[in-house]
Design an enzyme around this catalytic site. Structure first.
Site, PDB file in Angstrom:
ATOM      1  N   GLU A   1       0.853  -1.206   0.000  1.00 52.00           N
ATOM      2  CA  GLU A   1       0.000   0.000   0.000  1.00 52.00           C
ATOM      3  C   GLU A   1       0.876   1.238   0.000  1.00 52.00           C
ATOM      4  OE1 GLU A   1      -2.172  -0.726   3.672  1.00 52.00           O
ATOM      5  OE2 GLU A   1      -3.677  -1.885   2.596  1.00 52.00           O
TER       6      GLU A   1
ATOM      7  N   CYS B   1     -10.073   0.873   8.317  1.00 50.74           N
ATOM      8  CA  CYS B   1      -9.535   2.194   8.636  1.00 50.74           C
ATOM      9  C   CYS B   1     -10.229   3.320   7.873  1.00 50.74           C
ATOM     10  CB  CYS B   1      -8.039   2.235   8.358  1.00 50.74           C
ATOM     11  SG  CYS B   1      -7.582   1.539   6.759  1.00 50.74           S
TER      12      CYS B   1
END
Lengths: 641, 641
Positions: free
Chosen positions: B310, B406
């Site tokens: 990521e 998240c």
């Protein structure tokens, strides 16, 4: 429907020129280092059957296939180039195999020593039948190349045993291979021995595949497993499409699943259709051919768009950077094309065969014959150069060997037998499919020899000389390649009307040929621009270059980094030039191009203006020759402006 | 170097118009369904501390962070929109947390119940300090929104405990968080309480990071592990670059590793630099800003080019289809930009903040506020629509929730506090960063109110009305967006010389302001063509469309499938039109374009001609509004011809 055309055996063909060099390198360099790798990795020693439970590195389920392909390649090589040391090496391996073969004919070291209770328990995933097929192909090649029939007889015993185990009888397993290949081996065994039962077994495997109730479901339940938990779970349709068992072959119309598996199945089925005069297979094979070559094939003849599953995906999905395009898959396409060609006598099959051979196959081995690509991408971007999980550095530099080592011996056996792809015979007909210096003897019951003089694929001129002790009437069918426009033809200097003579891609010259007759063929080879179908997302606005059968690419070593910045103007002159310093000499392609520049936009990441260009020299090299110099970016498809 | 500019608290700001609608949807739709998801997934119940060893579904190491972000969002929402039921819900969660907090101040259910012996044993991989940071941010927001200090006092205790455990003292662990975030929380805690020690602890975490001997090496060895065996093993440099601990921050010049981690670190370090007047951090922060925004940021303000890790990858690597561009990373960029803006008083930080807000952040939530994107690609190809391991369908359709959740509460807390990003104050100065209907009260010690009337970002006109009980001298600094050319400005109808007044992106209007003074700002919003730097491999020959702060995209639902076939002529007129039927009303962009056609080339996969075009209508919608209708292909970057 099937013609009576038969490929002329490689044993009758001597290759010179382009392919002769590749064949010699294969013999001199590739075969010895492959044997070395087979030894180093334990594949040879495993045949001694000394592995004991508890020891590390047990023999793997498909090791025999790698050894078999090497023996097959040696068999081909020995047919035209005797080599006692090489032959002794192969004899020793075969002798070891003979001891490893079980009394019932079974031959697989893994399932004899490591998991003896699992023999035939998972033909979906385990490669026993696949290995058997390769062993059969090896046996025939070795027999034809040396006259020695030890392995051939071993493989007859194995095939007979397999024919007892598998089939539609009440006591038999109604199974078929999870990785197709044995179909090809059985047909070769049939042709070498004349034993019909091998053809019948091949036919059974083709026919049974994908029928209901599904054997892989039954087999999985017998193992106490859920049938659904299968590798081919990916995004592209039925899970069993991975190994082409989602439907009976006759109901298939699109190429699905693992590309190598698919090619071996289609090639084997083509053999079966041709040998059995079973016309019911052709609608499927014809549709699959269209689908592969007009919807799912890279311009290099590479196939298999997805790393995940090494597989076909869907129409027009041909990403260049993530292309899988396994060397074995392009080889499989050559196998299939050659069989379709024999059956259909149509040049479009030879066109695909030639495209794959000169591009997607040949890129699989370095020019020195010592290093190999498993995947053959059409683009190496900075991302690939950095490497990632799905784009490892094995896409950028050829490797000495692979854990799964199918490709190196596969390319070796193809190059060693390439003479067998050049010519065919039929009643009163000689067909020339591939051009290249060399000769073929023993045509038409030994009455005719043909010799080619040419620097093809570099030169446009091919001269074919007929030799025969007495005048012989036959039709010489010369392929006019699909890439060629304006071919010219003359017999003994007398111009022939090519278009009028040409049928399905072959110019047919029927006459009573005399010794010394000379046919000259001129195949114009301007550098051509090739455009992909607009549905190919990645290639919109781009062009590929092709000259004769060769597809070209840009490499960083010639053009500098940031290849995507380069554009080829639509009207740029494309100049072909002999470059002796690259790969022992290739024709390179040169043009004046544009390179995007910061003038007019500045160095900002995003700007209101696209920025200007500077002129640049573009150098393109044949795709097969890429990655033989400094590693770097590469692209087949070039922006056009 | 740092200005004395301070952001005006969201508690003083009322948002109407575009952002007011988003904020209301966030309050009405997003916050309730997020609470529901927190309950459904066990994140709320876990706080009851009833989990017993051996039971399934143990509380996860970062569950507190999801709950904390929700509390934070509720705190912001309650500040301007009282809601007793919502407040009671949050109070109950805080009460549960109070019971879960340990006597020493520690608060993490996982490491209290599931692995109590592992507390602080792996701060590299486990998220204790990350969760603590989010809890501190929640505590401050809830205190500011409600005046209730239960959580604030809990977090002071936790911070004090952490300050005992971590630090450079002889008995302390010299560790720092593997996922940065606590730096931000500690600075907020410092600002809310005035306790210098929290700022010092934040400074310690920033300063200690990446020093030698490396704490993560020491910590790994203490666990009996090899330090090398770490997640961040990928292709992009030092493994610890994954969490930005490959070097001390002051020595870093390129943005590396996990993009969210990087943003939180840079934002926290900007806070520390500003609050401590420590100029030694700026060279690194300035270089990192340049690197992120001029080399590694998508045109949407999205960051993080690689799914694997990521993460940031390397300069100009901005693939559109495989873009990771996590919603949280764009949010993190907003956090950082807002802090750089306060410190530097330069409009280019506001430009990036606005770009990310209107595009890469807002795309993370559906227009109805109920579904979420974790990744925000700039292109959906047929390959993505099919889905694969690295490109799952979560790239095509927003989801109700995620296992790693998240993003949804992160976007909720940002939208709930967005008023806090619009204005700043300094001595005698009022700064306007973001335009949009609404008002801000209590400026300059309560003497001044400012109201905006505008349909921005749809309309070019912004009117700002000053309200003050008596004439007040101050400078009104109005942002002239970087995307805007030819802005016009008038005070009470009197034209102002914008260029002469503008400094670092802000037009400075200094005067004694009177109640009822009216400033009108005209920000021309033609549809602009945006071109990427030519080093961006994927965007060569392509153009993006932008109008005002909004980046546009083509969706299949408006333009048909095969979006890559569409080209926008270089000279095509780009028409902006109000389309009330899309997403409650957006400005769409329309042009006559070309669609590649088969005429002139036929349907072959490869042809000698590129083929012709047919005219087509191109409709582009704001990127943030994509994937709210029928799922399909999408592209931000359009071929230009």
């Amino acid at each position: 429907m099937p013609s009576r055309m038969r490929a002329v055996s490689h044993t009758q063909v001597e290759l010179g020129g382009f392919w002769g060099e590749r064949e010699a390198t294969n013999r001199r360099e590739t075969l010895p280092i492959e044997y070395e790798q087979l030894e180093l990795t334990g594949r040879i020693a495993a045949l001694d059957m000394t592995w004991k439970p508890g020891e590390p590195d047990p023999p793997h389920i498909f090791w025999e296939s790698d050894v078999a392909k090497w023996i097959e390649a040696v068999g081909y090589a020995l047919a035209t180039a005797p080599d006692p040391a090489l032959e002794a090496q192969a004899d020793a391996v075969i002798a070891a195999m003979a001891k490893a073969q079980q009394p019932d004919g079974y031959l697989n070291v893994h399932f004899t020593l490591v998991e003896p209770d699992k023999r035939w328990s998972n033909v979906r995933d385990w490669h026993e039948l696949y290995c058997a097929g390769h062993l059969m192909e090896a046996a025939v090649a070795y027999y034809e190349g040396t006259g020695k029939d030890t392995l051939l007889r071993m493989m007859q015993r194995y095939a007979d045993y397999i024919g007892q185990v598998f089939g539609s009888g009440p006591e038999q397993k109604r199974g078929y291979p999870g990785h197709e290949e044995i179909e090809l081996g059985l047909v070769k065994l049939y042709r070498a021995t004349g034993e019909q039962r091998y053809l019948e077994l091949a036919r059974y495997f083709v026919d049974e595949r994908g029928t209901q109730p599904h054997y892989y479901d039954l087999e999985a339940r017998e193992r106490g497993e859920e049938p659904g938990r299968y590798y081919g779970r990916a995004a592209y349709g039925h899970p069993y499409a991975y190994n082409q068992s989602h439907l009976p072959l006759r109901e298939q119309r699109t190429a699905e699943g693992h590309a190598v598996r698919a090619m071996y199945l289609y090639a084997g089925a083509t053999d079966v259709a041709a040998e059995t005069d079973d016309d019911s297979l052709w609608p499927a094979l014809d549709a699959l051919w269209e689908n592969v070559t007009e919807r799912r094939m890279y311009v290099t003849g590479g196939i298999g768009s997805a790393h995940e599953g090494e597989r076909f995906t869907y129409d027009f999905h041909l990403p260049n950077d993530t292309a899988y395009t396994e060397t074995c898959a392009a080889i499989g396409l050559v196998f299939w094309a050659q069989r379709m060609l024999q059956a259909k006598a149509d040049g479009r099959y030879a066109d695909v065969m030639e495209r794959a051979l000169y591009n997607g196959v040949l890129s699989g081995v370095s020019l020195d014959g010592r290093r190999f690509f498993y995947v053959n991408p059409l683009e190496v971007t900075p991302e690939t150069l950095r490497g990632s999980a799905t784009m490892p550095s094995t896409r950028v530099e050829r490797q000495d060997w692979f854990g799964c080592a199918c490709c190196p011996p596969n390319i070796a056996r193809l190059l060693a037998s390439l003479g067998g792809y050049a010519y065919s015979e039929a009643e009163g007909e000689v067909w020339v499919h591939l051009y290249g210096a060399g000769s073929v003897t023993g045509l038409l019951d030994g009455r005719v020899t043909l010799r080619q003089e040419t620097r093809y694929p570099w030169d446009e001129e091919v001269a074919l000389m007929v030799a025969c002790s007495e005048p012989t009437a036959f039709t010489l069918a010369l392929r006019i390649p699909g890439w060629c426009q304006g071919a010219r033809l003359a017999v003994n200097g007398e111009r022939q009307a090519v278009a009028a003579l040409t049928e399905d891609g072959y110019a047919r010259l029927g006459r009573s040929w005399r010794d010394g007759d000379r046919v000259t063929l001129h195949l114009p080879m301007p550098v051509e621009r090739v455009y992909a179908h607009p549905r190919v997302w990645e290639n919109v606005g781009k062009v590929a270059l092709q000259r004769g059968p060769l597809v070209y690419c840009l490499e960083e070593v010639d053009n500098g980094a940031h290849l995507a910045e380069i554009s080829l103007p639509r009207d740029a002159t494309l100049e072909a030039r002999w470059s002796p310093e690259i790969g022992g000499g290739v024709v390179t392609v040169h043009a004046e191009g544009d390179r995007r520049a910061l003038a007019g936009r500045g160095d900002a990441l995003y700007a209101r203006q696209p920025g200007g260009h500077v002129r640049c020299e573009i150098t393109a090299v044949p795709y097969y020759a890429w990655a033989n110099r400094t590693p770097g970016e590469m692209t087949v498809w070039i922006h056009e402006c």
